[in-house]
Enzyme design. Structure first.
Site, mmCIF file in Angstrom:
data_model
loop_
_atom_site.group_PDB
_atom_site.id
_atom_site.type_symbol
_atom_site.label_atom_id
_atom_site.label_comp_id
_atom_site.label_asym_id
_atom_site.label_seq_id
_atom_site.Cartn_x
_atom_site.Cartn_y
_atom_site.Cartn_z
ATOM 1 N N ARG A 1 -25.310 58.617 -22.667
ATOM 2 C CA ARG A 1 -26.711 57.685 -23.149
ATOM 3 C C ARG A 1 -27.836 58.159 -22.466
ATOM 4 O O ARG A 1 -27.634 59.282 -22.467
ATOM 5 C CB ARG A 1 -26.216 56.063 -21.642
ATOM 6 C CG ARG A 1 -26.278 56.303 -20.372
ATOM 7 C CD ARG A 1 -26.268 55.284 -19.287
ATOM 8 N NE ARG A 1 -26.208 55.858 -18.187
ATOM 9 C CZ ARG A 1 -26.870 56.278 -17.371
ATOM 10 N NH1 ARG A 1 -27.720 56.571 -17.831
ATOM 11 N NH2 ARG A 1 -26.197 56.961 -16.286
ATOM 12 N N LYS B 1 -12.965 58.622 -15.430
ATOM 13 C CA LYS B 1 -12.918 59.690 -14.481
ATOM 14 C C LYS B 1 -12.163 61.243 -15.282
ATOM 15 O O LYS B 1 -12.203 61.785 -15.510
ATOM 16 C CB LYS B 1 -13.331 59.435 -13.145
ATOM 17 C CG LYS B 1 -14.828 59.036 -13.207
ATOM 18 C CD LYS B 1 -15.216 59.081 -11.747
ATOM 19 C CE LYS B 1 -17.172 59.278 -11.698
ATOM 20 N NZ LYS B 1 -17.751 58.077 -12.073
ATOM 21 N N GLU C 1 -10.357 64.522 -5.702
ATOM 22 C CA GLU C 1 -11.222 65.781 -5.759
ATOM 23 C C GLU C 1 -11.398 66.207 -4.828
ATOM 24 O O GLU C 1 -11.216 66.277 -3.706
ATOM 25 C CB GLU C 1 -12.189 65.170 -6.748
ATOM 26 C CG GLU C 1 -12.449 65.557 -7.604
ATOM 27 C CD GLU C 1 -13.486 65.537 -9.085
ATOM 28 O OE1 GLU C 1 -13.354 65.703 -10.478
ATOM 29 O OE2 GLU C 1 -14.485 65.489 -8.706
#
Length: 458
Positions: free
Chosen positions: A303, A116, A200
């Site tokens: 995906r 991430k 974050e």
């Protein structure tokens, strides 16, 4: 097009892939665990190979067993579905190194988006908005505390290698951050083998909106609209719809352009999803905040998504077919310059869990009647006489309702929920009946806190 395909997954997504492959004349092979031997996907494939016991590490997450099955059956390609090995870059490389076709993005793109922090930094460099946060892992709790002072509380503590809503916690102050940092780090090390933590900014009122992208063999990346995914429990989706009721035409243009830039930044091929947080803006005189809303990159899922059917219905495409065509080096079935949505679709994840606390409740299926009717689609992994075991995700089926507009889709979904009979395992269908009559949801002005508000003590 390759003549044979091994599906390295189970349940509803395995059946979904088999359905398209059969229509295209592709021979299908499935792998399955001992616990899944009697499920419909095993019976529907042209060939089935048992690859181990119920424990997914010994079966569906076992690269050696899956490759051995591919070689023994003469499979020419492998479709990983979602979950399990679908976002494992090493497995993707190994598949191709063995001369097989990998139905998914390249291993480098999977690896780039799998972390991430690395993904955030790549997206920021490509001009994709990212939320305020750390550009390097917070190696210690002191580093996390220092970062939070700059970012501002509340903050989200996230496992850098996490996904699917796992490895996330909110901290409102330094004391909470100390607790959550240690907890998330320990969870990440145990679950992902990587304890890296990212800090974050946390937005208390936010919507979860994602964009379906498809990287084509000629290098272009196209966007097939957005999906609203804000009905969640424990940061995991329960309901998805397309288009999002929160996205105006101008906001959609910005959102889709950013998603295309995200795909181009990593040379993306095949199907993928760019997930974003949508922060409502100031409302105008008409009460509309869509055009002034801000969005931030959350992560990229490299995906096929669970919720891909809503995009298929609104855009009139078969995303599994497009995946297979891209993997085979073929052009898409649609004109990339003439994509346009029509109507509205809503997907409900029918899980083996209770409808109040959402705790799993596996069991033998003693009744199973799927609804039918105009605009109704059911992608299921189970049937009467099968058993939902505790070894895998609780998803039993996906109920999708399509209509000319959102009101018609909701109305058809209500009727379909009432006509879907499941007995044996616990089932969350009563929750959907409640949701589809909830004024906040029906009005379209909801956020990721809607389930919590519905379940708050009265």
């Amino acid at each position: 097009m390759f003549e044979s395909l091994l599906v390295a997954n189970r349940g509803e997504i395995a059946r979904r892939i088999i359905r398209t492959a059969r229509r295209l004349g592709v021979r299908t092979i499935v792998v399955h665990s001992e616990a899944d031997a009697d499920l419909p996907f095993v019976q529907e494939a042209d060939e089935a190979v048992c690859v181990g016991p119920a424990n997914p590490v010994q079966s569906y997450r076992n690269p050696e067993a899956i490759l051995a099955a591919a070689k023994s059956t003469g499979a020419r390609a492998i479709h990983p579905g979602y979950g399990f090995l679908s976002e494992n870059a090493d497995f993707a490389r190994t598949v191709e190194a063995n001369g097989l076709v990998w139905v998914g993005p390249g291993a480098d793109a999977i690896a780039a988006m799998g972390d991430k922090i690395n993904a955030r930094n790549l997206m920021a460099a490509a001009g994709v908005p990212v939320a305020p946060g750390t550009t390097d892992p917070a190696e210690t709790v002191e580093a996390a505390l220092a970062a939070a002072e700059v970012i501002g509380y509340p903050v989200m503590v996230k496992a850098a290698a996490g996904g699917g809503g796992m490895g996330m916690a909110v901290a409102s102050d330094p004391a909470g951050l100390r607790t959550e940092y240690d907890r998330v780090r320990a969870f990440a090390e145990r679950m992902f083998g990587d304890g890296s933590v990212l800090i974050e900014r946390y937005f208390p009122r936010v919507r979860h909106v994602e964009v379906q992208i498809l990287g084509l063999p000629d290098g272009r990346v196209v966007a097939l609209g957005e999906r609203e995914c804000s009905v969640q429990r424990r940061n995991q989706k329960l309901v998805e719809e397309s288009p999002s009721p929160a996205v105006s035409a101008r906001l959609r243009e910005r959102l889709l352009a950013a998603a295309v830039r995200a795909g181009e930044a990593v040379g993306y091929r095949n199907a993928g999803t760019v997930e974003c947080l949508l922060v409502p803006g100031q409302r105008d005189a008409q009460g509309d905040s869509a055009d002034s809303a801000e969005f931030f990159f959350l992560e990229m899922n490299t995906r096929l998504q669970v919720e891909h059917p809503v995009t298929e219905l609104v855009y009139g495409v078969d995303l599994v077919e497009e995946q297979l065509r891209v993997a085979a080096g073929l052009a898409p079935t649609f004109d990339p310059d003439a994509l346009a949505p029509r109507g509205h679709a809503i997907e409900l994840r029918v899980n083996a869990e209770d409808p109040v606390r959402f705790l799993p409740g596996p069991g033998a299926v003693t009744a199973w009647t799927e609804p039918t009717g105009e605009g109704i689609r059911v992608d299921s992994g189970y049937a009467l006489g099968t058993t939902v075991t505790p070894f895998y995700d609780s998803l039993m089926a996906k109920l999708i309702a399509y209509g000319a507009d959102r009101a018609e889709a909701i109305d058809r979904a209500r009727t379909a929920v009432a006509g879907f009979e499941v007995a044996g395992p616990k089932c969350n269908l009563p929750f959907f009946a409640e949701l589809l009559d909830n004024a906040e949801f029906v009005g379209g002005d909801y956020d990721t806190g809607i389930v919590g508000r519905m379940r708050a003590p009265k």
